[in-house]
Structure formats: C-alpha cells, structure tokens
Design a protein around this motif. Structure first.
Motif, PDB file in Angstrom:
ATOM      1  N   GLU A  83       4.091   7.304  -2.785  1.00  0.00           N
ATOM      2  CA  GLU A  83       4.255   8.708  -2.945  1.00  0.00           C
ATOM      3  C   GLU A  83       2.837   9.328  -2.159  1.00  0.00           C
ATOM      4  O   GLU A  83       1.836   8.844  -2.727  1.00  0.00           O
ATOM      5  N   ARG A  84       2.742  10.264  -1.500  1.00  0.00           N
ATOM      6  CA  ARG A  84       1.737  10.895  -1.104  1.00  0.00           C
ATOM      7  C   ARG A  84       2.104  12.470  -1.271  1.00  0.00           C
ATOM      8  O   ARG A  84       2.917  12.935  -1.181  1.00  0.00           O
ATOM      9  N   ASN A  85       0.842  12.956  -1.902  1.00  0.00           N
ATOM     10  CA  ASN A  85       0.810  14.545  -1.903  1.00  0.00           C
ATOM     11  C   ASN A  85      -0.656  14.709  -1.524  1.00  0.00           C
ATOM     12  O   ASN A  85      -1.719  14.746  -2.303  1.00  0.00           O
ATOM     13  N   GLY A  86      -0.757  15.185  -0.261  1.00  0.00           N
ATOM     14  CA  GLY A  86      -1.987  15.503   0.238  1.00  0.00           C
ATOM     15  C   GLY A  86      -2.908  14.487   0.377  1.00  0.00           C
ATOM     16  O   GLY A  86      -2.441  13.475   0.782  1.00  0.00           O
ATOM     17  N   GLU A  87      -4.130  14.587  -0.166  1.00  0.00           N
ATOM     18  CA  GLU A  87      -4.953  13.433  -0.118  1.00  0.00           C
ATOM     19  C   GLU A  87      -4.684  12.348  -1.200  1.00  0.00           C
ATOM     20  O   GLU A  87      -5.056  11.421  -1.369  1.00  0.00           O
ATOM     21  N   SER A  88      -4.121  12.770  -2.344  1.00  0.00           N
ATOM     22  CA  SER A  88      -3.511  12.173  -3.433  1.00  0.00           C
ATOM     23  C   SER A  88      -2.324  10.990  -2.991  1.00  0.00           C
ATOM     24  O   SER A  88      -1.607  11.301  -2.291  1.00  0.00           O
ATOM     25  N   TRP A  89      -2.423   9.826  -3.702  1.00  0.00           N
ATOM     26  CA  TRP A  89      -1.431   8.758  -3.305  1.00  0.00           C
ATOM     27  C   TRP A  89      -1.162   8.014  -4.517  1.00  0.00           C
ATOM     28  O   TRP A  89      -1.940   7.816  -5.578  1.00  0.00           O
ATOM     29  N   SER A  90       0.047   7.495  -4.627  1.00  0.00           N
ATOM     30  CA  SER A  90       0.542   6.522  -5.536  1.00  0.00           C
ATOM     31  C   SER A  90       1.355   5.365  -5.007  1.00  0.00           C
ATOM     32  O   SER A  90       2.347   5.896  -4.451  1.00  0.00           O
ATOM     33  N   GLU A  91       1.036   4.214  -5.307  1.00  0.00           N
ATOM     34  CA  GLU A  91       1.821   2.928  -4.975  1.00  0.00           C
ATOM     35  C   GLU A  91       2.415   2.190  -6.024  1.00  0.00           C
ATOM     36  O   GLU A  91       1.545   1.882  -6.943  1.00  0.00           O
ATOM     37  N   GLU A  92       3.342   1.688  -5.614  1.00  0.00           N
ATOM     38  CA  GLU A  92       3.891   0.655  -6.769  1.00  0.00           C
ATOM     39  C   GLU A  92       4.634  -0.540  -5.863  1.00  0.00           C
ATOM     40  O   GLU A  92       5.169  -0.234  -4.694  1.00  0.00           O
ATOM     41  N   PHE A  93       4.367  -1.805  -6.188  1.00  0.00           N
ATOM     42  CA  PHE A  93       4.818  -2.958  -5.532  1.00  0.00           C
ATOM     43  C   PHE A  93       5.834  -3.601  -6.542  1.00  0.00           C
ATOM     44  O   PHE A  93       5.313  -4.239  -7.584  1.00  0.00           O
ATOM     45  N   TRP A  94       6.961  -4.167  -6.233  1.00  0.00           N
ATOM     46  CA  TRP A  94       7.835  -4.992  -7.057  1.00  0.00           C
ATOM     47  C   TRP A  94       8.290  -6.164  -6.364  1.00  0.00           C
ATOM     48  O   TRP A  94       8.818  -6.043  -5.336  1.00  0.00           O
ATOM     49  N   SER A  95       8.338  -7.319  -6.926  1.00  0.00           N
ATOM     50  CA  SER A  95       8.707  -8.705  -6.520  1.00  0.00           C
ATOM     51  C   SER A  95      10.022  -8.431  -6.779  1.00  0.00           C
ATOM     52  O   SER A  95      10.578  -7.590  -7.543  1.00  0.00           O
ATOM     53  N   GLY A  96      10.890  -9.179  -5.920  1.00  0.00           N
ATOM     54  CA  GLY A  96      12.376  -9.341  -6.503  1.00  0.00           C
ATOM     55  C   GLY A  96      12.534 -10.303  -7.874  1.00  0.00           C
ATOM     56  O   GLY A  96      11.490 -10.914  -7.919  1.00  0.00           O
ATOM     57  N   PRO A  97      13.666 -10.403  -8.385  1.00  0.00           N
ATOM     58  CA  PRO A  97      14.012 -11.109  -9.732  1.00  0.00           C
ATOM     59  C   PRO A  97      13.857 -12.507  -9.318  1.00  0.00           C
ATOM     60  O   PRO A  97      14.686 -12.864  -8.224  1.00  0.00           O
ATOM     61  N   ARG A  98      13.143 -13.332  -9.856  1.00  0.00           N
ATOM     62  CA  ARG A  98      13.314 -14.741  -9.631  1.00  0.00           C
ATOM     63  C   ARG A  98      12.905 -15.291 -11.179  1.00  0.00           C
ATOM     64  O   ARG A  98      11.817 -15.056 -11.420  1.00  0.00           O
ATOM     65  N   GLY A  99      13.637 -16.266 -11.547  1.00  0.00           N
ATOM     66  CA  GLY A  99      13.091 -17.094 -12.808  1.00  0.00           C
ATOM     67  C   GLY A  99      12.866 -16.107 -14.039  1.00  0.00           C
ATOM     68  O   GLY A  99      12.221 -16.214 -15.163  1.00  0.00           O
ATOM     69  N   GLY A 100      13.860 -15.088 -14.148  1.00  0.00           N
ATOM     70  CA  GLY A 100      13.898 -14.132 -15.319  1.00  0.00           C
ATOM     71  C   GLY A 100      12.733 -13.128 -15.219  1.00  0.00           C
ATOM     72  O   GLY A 100      12.660 -12.448 -16.575  1.00  0.00           O
TER      73      GLY A 100
END
Length: 147
Positions: A32-49
């Motif tokens: 997500e970008r808002n001007g100079e501000s940013w937020s990032e999330e990274f999620w793996s796929g499900p594996r091994g519960g």
C-alpha cells in the motif's frame, strides 16, 4: 457407542477448533502506498499447517515498523494468528470467524490491537486492526506488489 460419543464431542467442539482450512488467498507480496508512506506484507502459502508472514512500514527510505507473523493450526486443531512486532515475544490471537474470503482473529486481553481482520476485495488484500469493540480502527488496502 464410541461413534455416538465422538459425534457428541464433535458437536460440542467450537467451530474454530474444527477449522482445518488455512487462508491460502492471503499468500503473496502486498503493498500500500500513500505519498511517501508505504506498508508491505508478505505471506507464504500454507504448508505444514502454517503460513509465514512479515510486514514493514515506513516513509521514503525510513523503516518505521516491522513485524513477523504467522497463521497456524495449533495442536488443538484451531487456527490462530501470532504477531511478533520488532522481534518481541509473539502474541496469540484466536480465530473468531472465517469464510472463503475473510478471516478474523481476536484477543480481548491484549492491549492493542485486540481484533485483526483480513479479507479479499477482488485482487486487493484488505487488513484492519482495532479494539475488540471496533474502536481505534486502522485499515490497509494492499495491491499485489509489482502492479
């Protein structure tokens, strides 16, 4: 008789404790970008519960916050969200509700947040944190990274 006892135990078990479906729709790299501000999330796929996650926010080239997260099936069969902000001891949030495109976690005893909600809106990943009563809401609208 054994089948009857198992059926009764299953009927008395909360729906969340029987949950065996991790939210595969959350997997990916999100921004997500808002001007100079940013937020990032990274999620793996499900594996091994488990799904493994990481998040970071900042402004320009300055990192303001980071967090390690995970969504996992606990030993009792329930799904829970764990958050470790800036390397702190992980806080556990129990599943409150789940559908094909939304998952909500809560812990009324936690200071803030007390409720964590993720859902899909088309190609966007939406996230929201708040107090248990819905106050002090913060929300994000993440697009797939690279788009």
């Amino acid at each position: 008789m054994r089948a009857l006892i198992m059926s009764l135990m299953l009927a008395m078990t909360p729906v969340a404790a029987r949950a065996d479906k991790l939210p595969d729709w959350i997997a990916g790299a999100w921004v997500e970008r808002n001007g100079e501000s940013w937020s990032e999330e990274f999620w793996s796929g499900p594996r091994g519960g488990i799904l493994l996650g990481a998040a970071r926010t900042g402004k320009g080239e300055t990192l303001e916050f980071w967090e390690q997260t995970r969504i996992q099936i606990d030993p009792d069969g329930s799904i829970a969200f764990y958050a470790s902000p800036k390397g702190a001891r992980a806080a556990r949030f129990a599943i409150e509700s789940q559908s094909a495109t939304e998952i909500v976690f809560a812990d009324a005893t936690h200071d803030y947040p007390q409720r964590i909600r993720y859902w899909r809106d088309g190609k966007l990943l939406k996230a929201e944190i708040s107090k248990i009563d819905g106050s002090e809401k913060q929300a994000w609208s993440y697009a797939p990274m690279g788009e």
